[in-house]
Design an enzyme around this catalytic site. Structure first.
Site, mmCIF file in Angstrom:
data_model
loop_
_atom_site.group_PDB
_atom_site.id
_atom_site.type_symbol
_atom_site.label_atom_id
_atom_site.label_comp_id
_atom_site.label_asym_id
_atom_site.label_seq_id
_atom_site.Cartn_x
_atom_site.Cartn_y
_atom_site.Cartn_z
ATOM 1 N N TRP A 294 22.631 22.867 -18.477
ATOM 2 C CA TRP A 294 21.883 23.292 -19.665
ATOM 3 C C TRP A 294 21.095 22.131 -20.246
ATOM 4 C CZ3 TRP A 294 23.977 23.392 -25.231
ATOM 5 C CH2 TRP A 294 24.863 22.345 -25.458
ATOM 6 N N GLU A 424 33.467 21.232 -25.324
ATOM 7 C CA GLU A 424 34.335 21.367 -24.155
ATOM 8 C C GLU A 424 35.770 20.893 -24.400
ATOM 9 O OE1 GLU A 424 31.005 21.052 -20.605
ATOM 10 O OE2 GLU A 424 31.772 19.200 -21.504
#
Length: 689
Positions: A294, A424
């Site tokens: 991304w 994350e």
């Protein structure tokens, strides 16, 4: 160790960094290498399957260093000239000067060039310079073989050893390079030697490209053609910052490295995306193996789109070309449509080494969709969507979201469960606010595009778009990162704050402020470089410039000397030449200080300034096929339409709302007004702000 020059275009040093990862890089969208590195990389050439897939190391004939005994050297310098995309090594001796120029040719993408010039300064010739060239035609990633010499140059060729997936063919590499002697001897006043490396996919093409290089040498156009191509880029689009030298070099360096990762203007060659460490990095076990994340879509792309829609299309075409792999990913996971991989190489199939990211970090689909949405809003290029595959990507992403949601009887809305958000540090959570907001944005854009292209709209798109849950805490008036998030939990990087920018998700100023304050306090200070830029943009929106500046300053800890290579983390760990961090930093300048926002109605602006950032001039902003220059200061804003689309007297206006007359824009005529919020938009659609 670096030494200061007043020229913001040149990064200089008296010695090279001890860490080879921090060497300057050279790339042109097809070839990339670190200066004096043993290997080069070719865009789209990977070796290894799935999680072991990485950029194939091709031995680099460009790794040639000048050597003169130290006692003879009076001065030595190394410099990266970003105006010409050229690295220079200069040795000044008592009787002569030796200069080496290295570059990845900007207009001839198959060429890497090493030019060495010896010049007598006093005394008599001959003088000799030794060349250190540890080149060996060997690679763990390629079955290289030596072919017959071509035009007094060496020829090697081979293919990768292991395909990305079974159905993916092995990639071929053919290379012709000028052999480098052990030394060069000057027997006249000055002499220049050019050493070429040509790389391509076939024998026929690499010979053609090498011939082109030889012709440029004969015509004395080898360097000038490269320099002209960079000049064309900078003259057409540029950012001039009035601020400290460090700030200017940071901005210009980021622009250089980002542009280096893209093909030349006018190129129609296949392009295989931008990885976090760029094309010069990405070998096995380093810099995310050269995969595309991304990072390309969310962090790098908006800066490119603002100036170079032509180059931005290469990113979109990459996603279109890998759509079949994305559809296979979705099918394997039991869903419809397309699920773009968290880590992508050539096929679009998932190549992430760790399964959890590929399965759960599904916001990548929305990140990809945003690039198509922003492109459409900036260009209104319906043909690209109707005939070039853009609609296929958009509709496939919409189909995926509709198959991925689950209905909650309790809350009477759609949920997306079992995901990993951009943060994350948390996995297997439900209703990631960033992921769900992107899903809604994706579906709403898909519906609008379907109307414009006169395609039927599935009822499920409308249903899910209107009923998907986007978490909001009504008591504390902020967006929880996911269901069950507790204020105070550490966050890895920018996540919920991305709702305000780049998503521009509807919210009140109080909600925006609360999101920024809550998450800024708990974001890991050791997190990746791009994070602080997003907080800076948010605080700029709120006119809290002191806090915004503090966030911007955090980014400078990731910039290494002397060649302004960014590291992913402030302690030097992670990916190097971290284009993601550079992209975030540039967005803080190009979208933060300017207040630029890409909307369906126009290109909004609302500039803000600080004591150390007093003027910003942007050349060549592209909007609806027109090119504009903007000059922002605290008191006055100036806008000039430098080229227009079509034969209309004027097609664009600057509007300030219903109660203030709009200003028409004519080609070549500058307009100025007191600095305030405004919008560039078509004259036929003067929407209120």
């Amino acid at each position: 160790m670096s030494f200061v020059e007043d020229d913001p275009w040149i990064f200089s040093a008296k010695s090279l960094p001890s860490d080879p990862r921090l060497m300057a890089t050279m790339a042109n969208g097809y070839l990339g290498t670190r200066v004096y590195g043993d290997f080069l990389h070719v865009n789209g050439v990977y070796n290894g399957t799935v999680g072991d897939c990485h950029r194939a190391n091709v031995p680099s004939p460009l790794n040639v260093q000048l050597y003169v005994p130290k006692e003879k050297v009076l001065d030595e310098s190394f410099s990266l000239d970003i105006k010409t995309g050229t690295f220079r090594h200069m040795l000044q001796c008592s009787s002569f000067t030796a200069t080496q120029h290295l570059f990845a040719h900007r207009s001839h993408r198959n060429l890497l060039v090493n030019i060495i010039t010896l010049t007598l300064t006093e005394g008599t010739s001959p003088v000799t310079v030794n060349l250190q060239a540890p080149f060996k035609a060997e690679s763990q990633d390629l079955d290289l073989q030596e072919g017959p010499d071509y035009c007094n140059a060496k020829y090697v060729y081979g293919s990768t050893l292991i395909p990305e997936i079974t159905s993916c063919p092995l990639k071929s590499v053919h290379m012709i390079y000028t052999p480098v002697p052990e030394s060069l001897t000057l027997s006249s006043e000055t002499e220049t030697w050019a050493f070429l490396t040509a790389v391509s996919e076939t024998e026929m093409d690499v010979k053609d490209k090498f011939d082109e290089g030889l012709a440029l040498v004969d015509e004395k156009q080898l360097f000038s053609a490269h320099k002209k191509a960079w000049a064309q880029l900078w003259e057409g689009s540029w950012v001039e910052v009035e601020g400290s030298l460090a700030l200017r070099q940071a901005v210009y360096g980021c622009l250089y490295y980002l542009i280096s990762s893209l093909p030349p203007l006018g190129s129609n060659e296949e392009f295989n995306g931008i990885s976090p460490g760029g094309l010069s990095n990405g070998q096995c076990n380093e810099d995310y193996w050269g995969h595309v994340f991304w990072d390309q879509d969310t962090w790098v792309y908006p800066n490119i789109l603002l100036f170079y829609p032509e180059l931005a299309r290469h990113v979109l075409k990459y996603r279109i070309r890998t759509l079949q792999g994305a559809m296979q990913n979705a099918k394997q996971q039991g869903y419809k449509g397309a699920k773009f991989p968290w880590e992508s190489a050539v096929t679009g199939c998932e190549v992430c080494p760790e399964k959890i990211y590929g399965e759960q970090e599904i916001h990548i689909n929305g990140d990809v969709l945003m690039t198509f949405k922003q492109y459409y809003q900036m260009t209104k290029d319906s043909g690209f969507f109707a005939m070039s595959g853009g609609w296929d990507v958009v509709s496939s992403i919409a189909d995926y979201w509709c198959s991925r949601v689950v209905w909650s009887e309790e809350e009477q809305c759609y949920h997306i469960t079992g995901v990993m958000p951009p943060d994350e540090y948390h996995s297997d959570v439900d209703n990631s606010v960033y992921t769900n907001a992107l899903a809604q944005i994706s579906l709403n854009f898909s519906i609008d595009l379907a109307i414009n292209l006169q395609h039927p709209i599935p009822d499920t798109w409308k249903d899910v778009a209107s009923k998907i849950k986007v978490p909001l805490d009504p008591k504390l008036n902020y967006h929880p990162e996911y269901d069950g998030y507790k204020i105070g939990e550490e966050v890895k990087q920018a996540d919920a704050v991305l709702l305000g920018f780049p998503l521009m998700f509807p919210m009140t100023p109080e909600q925006r402020r609360n999101d920024l304050k809550i998450y800024e306090a708990v974001t890991d200070p050791g997190g990746p470089a791009m994070t602080w830029s997003m907080f800076a943009i948010g605080f700029m929106e709120l006119r809290e410039i002191t806090i915004a500046q503090q966030q911007i300053q955090k980014s400078f800890a990731n910039i290494t000397e002397p060649f302004k290579i960014w590291t992913e983390n402030a302690d030097g760990s992670g990916a190097v030449n971290f284009l993601t961090g550079m992209g975030g930093f540039l967005q803080a300048v190009l979208f933060g200080y300017t207040g630029f926002r890409i909307t369906n109605q126009g290109l909004d602006f609302d500039p803000i300034f600080s004591e150390d950032f007093t003027k910003l001039h942007l050349t060549g902003v592209c909007y609806l096929g027109n090119k504009l220059n903007f000059s922002f200061t605290k008191d006055i804003t100036m806008v000039e339409l430098t080229s227009g689309l079509g034969s209309q007297t004027y097609a664009l206006v600057i509007s300030f709302g219903q109660l203030i007359p709009y200003i028409p824009l004519y080609v070549g005529k500058k307009v100025s007004f007191p600095t305030k919020a405004g919008r560039v938009q078509p004259k036929t659609s003067c929407y209120p702000l």
